[in-house]
Every structure is written in C-alpha cells, then in structure tokens.
Design an enzyme around this catalytic site. Structure first.
Site, PDB file in Angstrom:
ATOM      1  N   GLU A   1      -5.877 -11.052  -0.626  1.00 44.82           N
ATOM      2  CA  GLU A   1      -6.630 -10.870   0.626  1.00 44.82           C
ATOM      3  C   GLU A   1      -8.125 -10.930   0.333  1.00 44.82           C
ATOM      4  OE1 GLU A   1      -5.315  -7.424   2.850  1.00 44.82           O
ATOM      5  OE2 GLU A   1      -3.232  -7.731   2.287  1.00 44.82           O
TER       6      GLU A   1
ATOM      7  N   GLU B   1       0.798  -1.241   0.000  1.00 55.57           N
ATOM      8  CA  GLU B   1       0.000   0.000   0.000  1.00 55.57           C
ATOM      9  C   GLU B   1       0.828   1.288   0.000  1.00 55.57           C
ATOM     10  OE1 GLU B   1      -2.703  -0.308   3.305  1.00 55.57           O
ATOM     11  OE2 GLU B   1      -3.717  -2.046   2.475  1.00 55.57           O
TER      12      GLU B   1
HETATM   13  C1  GLA Z   1      -4.669  -4.458   4.665  1.00 53.64           C
HETATM   14  C2  GLA Z   1      -3.419  -5.218   5.042  1.00 53.64           C
HETATM   15  C3  GLA Z   1      -3.753  -6.495   5.754  1.00 53.64           C
HETATM   16  C4  GLA Z   1      -4.804  -6.298   6.825  1.00 53.64           C
HETATM   17  C5  GLA Z   1      -5.997  -5.615   6.228  1.00 53.64           C
HETATM   18  C6  GLA Z   1      -7.099  -5.462   7.233  1.00 53.64           C
HETATM   19  O1  GLA Z   1      -5.328  -5.054   3.638  1.00 53.64           O
HETATM   20  O2  GLA Z   1      -2.645  -5.545   3.926  1.00 53.64           O
HETATM   21  O3  GLA Z   1      -2.595  -7.000   6.334  1.00 53.64           O
HETATM   22  O4  GLA Z   1      -4.279  -5.566   7.882  1.00 53.64           O
HETATM   23  O5  GLA Z   1      -5.571  -4.359   5.725  1.00 53.64           O
HETATM   24  O6  GLA Z   1      -6.755  -4.693   8.311  1.00 53.64           O
END
Ligand code: GLA
Length: 363
Positions: A275, A166
């Site tokens: 994710e 990110e």
């Molecule tokens: C982001 C991070 C994850 C997790 C999510 C939810 O996606 O990459 O590691 O922390 O937020 O909090």
C-alpha cells in the site's frame, strides 16, 4: 483474454525480442557501425519482473485520465475498498458483488492481475455481523461460508489474497479492544490459521498473504508476525506471503526500511510492498507547498524503497503496489484534511519526480 494475459506475462521478453530484431535489422544495413543501445524502458510495468500494482476504485475508472494511467503503467490492481467484507457482505445471506465484479471484469478485460484485499480486517466486519454476538463456533462457521463464497467466486481470476489484515499492535500484542476475533476466540492465531486454510480450499492456486502496516519499522510487531508464520508452518496452515503496507513519509528512517524488509524475507515467503505512499506534508499544514526539495526527497525515498525491494531474493519479490494512482484522489488528503501529495502521478496525472525515482530503483 488468455492471449492478452500471456502477452502481459511475457511482455518483457517480447519487448526485448522485438528490440533485438529491430536493431539487428538496422545493424545489417551498415555492419561497420556499432548497434545502438536498445531504448531505455520507461514504463514501470515493462521494467519490473514482478507486479507493479495500484489500489483502484471502480467509480474512478469513469475518469479517462485515471483509467489510462492505470492501464499504461501498472500490471496489477488491488481494490481500494470494493473487496472488503463490509462492502460485500451486506447480510447473512446477502452479497453485494457489483463493485468487486466491476473491478475484476475491468482487470480481466485488460490483462491486469488482481490482488484480493482483504478477507479479514477488524475494521471491516459489518455491523450486522458484529451485533449478532455469535459464539465462537457460529462466528467461525459464518466466516468460513463468507471466505468460501468470495474466494470461490473469483477462483482463477485473482492471483492472490490478503487473508488477514492488521491483527497485531506495533508492540507485538494482538489487537484486542476493537477486534471481534480477539473477543471471540481464546486462540485467535489458530482461528486465523484455519481461515488461511478455508481460503486455500476455495482456490488452491491463489497466493495467500498476511498484511500489516509498520512491519519494517516496528520490530516487535515484525517478531510476532514471524512467530505466527513459524506456527502456521509447524501446524500446517498455508501462507505464501507477507504484505507490508508502506504508508510512510519522506522522513521515514531508511535503515529500518532496509533491515526490516530483509528480516521479513528471512521467512522465505513472498514479500509485497502492498500500500505504498509517501507523505510530504508531515506537519499537516494547510499552507503547505510541495516544494522542489520535497519532490526530490520523495523521489529519492521511492528510489530507495524500490532498490531495497529489488535486493530481496528474486523468487520472493511478489509486487510493489501504490495506494492509489494520482495525488488527485489520494485517501490521505481525504482523511487528514490537509493536502497530501504521496503518489507517483500529480493532480493532472503527469509523472512526478517520484515516478522517476521509482523507475530508477528498478534494476
Ligand atoms: C489500511 C487498509 C487499507 C486502507 C487503508 C486506508 O491500510 O489495509 O485497505 O483502508 O488502511 O484507509
């Protein structure tokens, strides 16, 4: 342990060979009748030629249903928080390995791969580090020591790492106000490039990823990521893959999912749906009921995403990882204060229609 790993790696071949042997033996008893079709594969990890991952928390492995579900259906895990900097790096010379080790040991003992997540994330620099106000040279030197310590510790045990998570806004600019890297370096991208190199030096065999959210639905962010990849390639920084988190909902635009994922793949890098979870309670209502219609919509969306991923070149399909295992423990309910049902298994660890959608999406 190695035998277990080999069995896991070649499980599809082994299952197919056993099925063929079994059915040819049955067939020989009565050559006139056609051999019955081999049984359909219903376990995700057995059907997929790529990784089927789940984000896992070591503490939840005490719950037998949780643990059994992980072991039955998934071939790799990502630490939900145990491998983040804030968890491991408790002080300049202090590392807390307890939970990360527990997860890695669990995975090794059970033939699961581990995807390391994440070496650098703006939200996870520990307070002691941020408060030290290091100049750029000291900042980088400390981070280098950290990356070396973590990646070396799990060298050969982890197959891949998210090196950076990110770093871009959806409009393609670099995340700034809340990002210590941005505040410290005139050229943050070059810093990240060097961090990829530090990880590579520590474990030359680990696949190194850049990970972010909204990559398929935010074209400007995706463009900046691709520019970064081109620069890394040109300047010789190692990068093997791109992760797109896929925290979406049953309403997410499917056309964007397809064009965005295909566009990511034009880099030639590995692609990780890293994710995945799909919200259903999109209005965040406290009285929301997870209706049969929404269950089906969720199943269809899972199927669409998996089918789209399957359409990528075979050598670029790294893994699909869901962010959690069962709706019982999803991070979304905890952070939204409204009930969510985003995963493949329900509150009792039973397969949901979402599971069948995912399974159908696999070739
Ligand atoms: C982001 C991070 C994850 C997790 C999510 C939810 O996606 O990459 O590691 O922390 O937020 O909090």
């Amino acid at each position: 342990m190695n035998i277990l790993k080999k069995i896991m790696r070649y499980r599809r071949v082994i299952i197919t060979l056993f099925s063929l042997l079994f059915y040819s033996a049955c067939g020989s008893k009565n050559d006139a009748s056609p051999a019955p079709a081999p049984p359909a594969i219903t376990i995700l990890k057995d059907k997929a030629p790529f990784g089927i991952g789940a984000a896992v928390k070591s503490a939840l492995l005490q719950d037998d249903a949780y643990k059994t579900t992980v072991l039955t259906y998934f071939s790799q895990i990502t630490a939900e928080y145990e491998m983040k900097m804030q968890t491991i790096w408790s002080g300049e010379n202090n590392y807390n390995w307890i939970n990360a080790d527990a997860l890695v040991n669990f995975a090794t003992a059970n033939g699961l791969n581990v995807h390391g997540h994440a070496l650098l994330w703006y939200q996870s620099f520990p307070d002691w580090f941020k408060n030290a106000n290091y100049d750029s040279a000291n900042f980088e030197n400390k981070v280098k020591v950290y990356i070396d310590a973590v990646v070396s510790r799990y060298k050969g045990k982890l197959k891949s790492w998210d090196v950076a998570n990110e770093i871009f806004n959806d409009n393609g600019t670099l995340r700034s106000v809340d990002c210590p890297v941005y505040k410290t370096f005139k050229d943050p991208i070059a810093f990240y490039g060097r961090c990829f190199q530090y990880a590579k030096n520590a474990d030359p065999d680990a696949k190194l990823f850049y990970n972010d959210y909204s990559v398929v639905i935010a074209p400007s962010k995706r463009y900046s990521i691709k520019q970064m990849v081109s620069r890394f390639k040109k300047e010789g920084y190692p990068i093997d893959g791109l992760g797109e988190q896929f925290h979406y909902s049953i309403n997410t635009d499917k056309t964007s999912i397809k064009s965005g994922l295909n566009d990511m793949a034009t880099t030639g890098l590995l692609v990780h749906v890293s994710e995945l979870d799909l919200k259903v309670n999109v209005n965040q209502s406290n009285t929301y009921v997870f209706s049969a219609t929404d269950q089906q919509l969720q199943a269809d969306t899972y199927q669409y995403i998996v089918e789209t991923f399957e359409g990528l070149p075979a050598n670029q399909k790294f893994a699909i990882t869901t962010w959690g295992v069962s709706d019982k423990y999803t991070w979304l309910t905890a952070s939204w204060n409204a009930k969510e049902y985003p995963l493949l298994f329900d509150l009792d660890f039973k397969k949901k229609p979402a599971y069948d959608g995912f399974l159908k999406g696999l070739k």
